[in-house]
Design an enzyme around this catalytic site. Sequence first.
Site, PDB file in Angstrom:
ATOM      1  N   GLY A 193      24.523 -83.384  34.284  1.00  0.00           N
ATOM      2  CA  GLY A 193      23.728 -84.569  34.623  1.00  0.00           C
ATOM      3  C   GLY A 193      23.473 -85.399  33.380  1.00  0.00           C
ATOM      4  N   ASP A 249      32.238 -81.523  36.527  1.00  0.00           N
ATOM      5  CA  ASP A 249      33.503 -80.774  36.647  1.00  0.00           C
ATOM      6  C   ASP A 249      33.546 -79.565  35.720  1.00  0.00           C
ATOM      7  OD1 ASP A 249      35.010 -82.337  38.534  1.00  0.00           O
ATOM      8  OD2 ASP A 249      34.993 -83.923  37.023  1.00  0.00           O
ATOM      9  N   GLY A 266      23.817 -79.236  29.373  1.00  0.00           N
ATOM     10  CA  GLY A 266      22.791 -78.260  29.729  1.00  0.00           C
ATOM     11  C   GLY A 266      23.387 -76.877  29.959  1.00  0.00           C
ATOM     12  N   THR A 320      27.091 -76.562  31.102  1.00  0.00           N
ATOM     13  CA  THR A 320      28.025 -76.968  30.044  1.00  0.00           C
ATOM     14  C   THR A 320      28.139 -75.882  28.973  1.00  0.00           C
ATOM     15  OG1 THR A 320      27.431 -79.255  30.447  1.00  0.00           O
ATOM     16  CG2 THR A 320      28.503 -78.792  28.341  1.00  0.00           C
ATOM     17  N   THR A 349      19.185 -81.649  28.340  1.00  0.00           N
ATOM     18  CA  THR A 349      18.815 -81.688  29.760  1.00  0.00           C
ATOM     19  C   THR A 349      17.346 -82.085  29.886  1.00  0.00           C
ATOM     20  OG1 THR A 349      18.326 -80.442  31.776  1.00  0.00           O
ATOM     21  CG2 THR A 349      18.503 -79.132  29.808  1.00  0.00           C
ATOM     22  N   ASP A 354      15.588 -80.868  32.049  1.00  0.00           N
ATOM     23  CA  ASP A 354      14.907 -79.685  32.601  1.00  0.00           C
ATOM     24  C   ASP A 354      14.323 -78.774  31.513  1.00  0.00           C
ATOM     25  OD1 ASP A 354      15.924 -80.659  34.972  1.00  0.00           O
ATOM     26  OD2 ASP A 354      17.626 -79.280  35.016  1.00  0.00           O
ATOM     27  N   ARG A 386      -6.778 -89.797  49.266  1.00  0.00           N
ATOM     28  CA  ARG A 386      -5.615 -89.075  49.796  1.00  0.00           C
ATOM     29  C   ARG A 386      -5.196 -87.937  48.890  1.00  0.00           C
ATOM     30  NH1 ARG A 386      -1.949 -94.379  51.208  1.00  0.00           N
ATOM     31  NH2 ARG A 386      -2.559 -94.529  53.395  1.00  0.00           N
ATOM     32  N   ARG A 409       0.394 -87.942  51.230  1.00  0.00           N
ATOM     33  CA  ARG A 409       1.597 -88.740  51.020  1.00  0.00           C
ATOM     34  C   ARG A 409       2.494 -88.042  49.991  1.00  0.00           C
ATOM     35  NH1 ARG A 409      -0.129 -91.021  54.845  1.00  0.00           N
ATOM     36  NH2 ARG A 409      -0.463 -93.260  55.143  1.00  0.00           N
ATOM     37  N   TYR A 425      15.755 -89.540  40.387  1.00  0.00           N
ATOM     38  CA  TYR A 425      16.593 -89.946  39.245  1.00  0.00           C
ATOM     39  C   TYR A 425      15.911 -90.924  38.300  1.00  0.00           C
ATOM     40  CZ  TYR A 425      19.917 -87.316  41.778  1.00  0.00           C
ATOM     41  OH  TYR A 425      20.529 -86.271  42.413  1.00  0.00           O
TER      42      TYR A 425
HETATM   43  O1  F6P Z   1      19.759 -80.890  35.436  1.00  0.00           O
HETATM   44  C1  F6P Z   1      19.212 -82.153  35.542  1.00  0.00           C
HETATM   45  C2  F6P Z   1      18.884 -82.461  36.962  1.00  0.00           C
HETATM   46  O2  F6P Z   1      18.368 -83.763  37.029  1.00  0.00           O
HETATM   47  C3  F6P Z   1      17.954 -81.483  37.664  1.00  0.00           C
HETATM   48  O3  F6P Z   1      16.618 -81.708  37.348  1.00  0.00           O
HETATM   49  C4  F6P Z   1      18.296 -81.727  39.098  1.00  0.00           C
HETATM   50  O4  F6P Z   1      18.017 -80.592  39.879  1.00  0.00           O
HETATM   51  C5  F6P Z   1      19.777 -81.987  39.051  1.00  0.00           C
HETATM   52  O5  F6P Z   1      20.061 -82.423  37.736  1.00  0.00           O
HETATM   53  C6  F6P Z   1      20.280 -83.023  40.015  1.00  0.00           C
HETATM   54  O6  F6P Z   1      21.671 -82.978  39.977  1.00  0.00           O
HETATM   55  P1  F6P Z   1      22.647 -84.144  40.419  1.00  0.00           P
HETATM   56  O7  F6P Z   1      22.629 -85.195  39.348  1.00  0.00           O
HETATM   57  O8  F6P Z   1      23.969 -83.486  40.490  1.00  0.00           O
HETATM   58  O9  F6P Z   1      22.141 -84.659  41.713  1.00  0.00           O
END
Ligand code: F6P
Length: 373
Positions: free
Chosen positions: A12, A75, A110, A113, A133, A135, A170, A291, A297
């Site tokens: 990602g 990939d 990440g 990779t 990453t 994450d 809420r 809610r 993204y």
């Molecule tokens: O690893 C980064 C990340 O944004 C994660 O937080 C999320 O689960 C994943 O990639 C989403 O993957 P993709 O970009 O393949 O939808």
Amino acid sequence: MAKHIGILTAGGDSPGLNAAIRGVGKAALRAYNMQVIGFRDGFRGLVESRYIPLDSNALSGILTLGGTILGTSRDKPNAMLMGGQLLDMTDVIVDNYRKHNLDALVCLGGGGTQKNAYKLLQRGLNIITLPKTIDNDVAMTDVTFGFDTALTIATEAIDRLHSTAHSHHRIIVVEIMGHNTGWLALGAGIAGGADVILIPEIPYDVELVAESILARSRSGRGFSIVAVSEGAMFKEQAAEIRAIEKKLKKADSPEDKEKTTAALAALEAGRIGNTARLASRLEELTRLESRVTILGYLQRGGIPTAADRLLATRLGTACADLINDGVFGVMVAARGDGMEPVDLREVAGKRKVVPLDHPWVVSARRIGTNMGD
Ligand code: F6P
């Protein structure tokens, strides 16, 4: 003779990738007079020999750009979709590495990779990696670049959600990325003052969460912010998953293994939609309007923070130094203010999860945050 190096970005995208490419590239060109090329779209570009020269022009003006100028993909070298078929393209990668006369291949990515890069190392390529990453779940590094930017975005989102949750009395459940780890939701939840933080490492009891929200309501605070990781689980789901995992370990026949693996995959898939389920259960149990906001993204987009630019630049330049010294088979890990080359074997296939006694977890509990347990 000048060394030739190739760089690719895989997995990602993440803020700070361009700063890292620039860090590696500029140090390689300026300090060591190396020749640098960048492969397009991750490992696929190396298979298809699609690349661009990374000269000083190409490396200029990219520090603050989000995404990656090289493009990326998920990939894998050993299972790449080629003309509708999943093929092992490792031999082609090895050939192309040689055709391009590479002395080193720098892989920025990440967990996935790091694993793929390790496989190429085993095939004799001079591999060196950087930890990227949002994450923050790459093993053996203090932190990954991209994390600070995503943390900042998620925190700002929680800040903004506070005023609307407050005005409407809420519950707002905000879903934060992080794959199967809770670093991002935990960090942003604490920094943004979420009332409840739910992470994959601590499966949650929805009734306990509802009770804590009702207690806030009784004390005059009629709104609550619930920061939930995309990978967080109801405690019942976690128990089912654990039971199947145990079964999988014991499965001896191939049929048994296949059946149990499929059952596990179905349970994992069943977690999709948890955030919406959580919000509606909380509404039922508390009778407070709920809610959902899914940040998605947005957390990966846009310019990197100063901290990510700094981290990516220092790891990138250290990477060029290591290549010059002939150090390969390592990930350039962040260690305090410095860096440490860590053997790729220590990184590949591992995931850094939030320890249950991590100082962030302890602090969150101390200030009264409900962690769902
Ligand atoms: O690893 C980064 C990340 O944004 C994660 O937080 C999320 O689960 C994943 O990639 C989403 O993957 P993709 O970009 O393949 O939808």
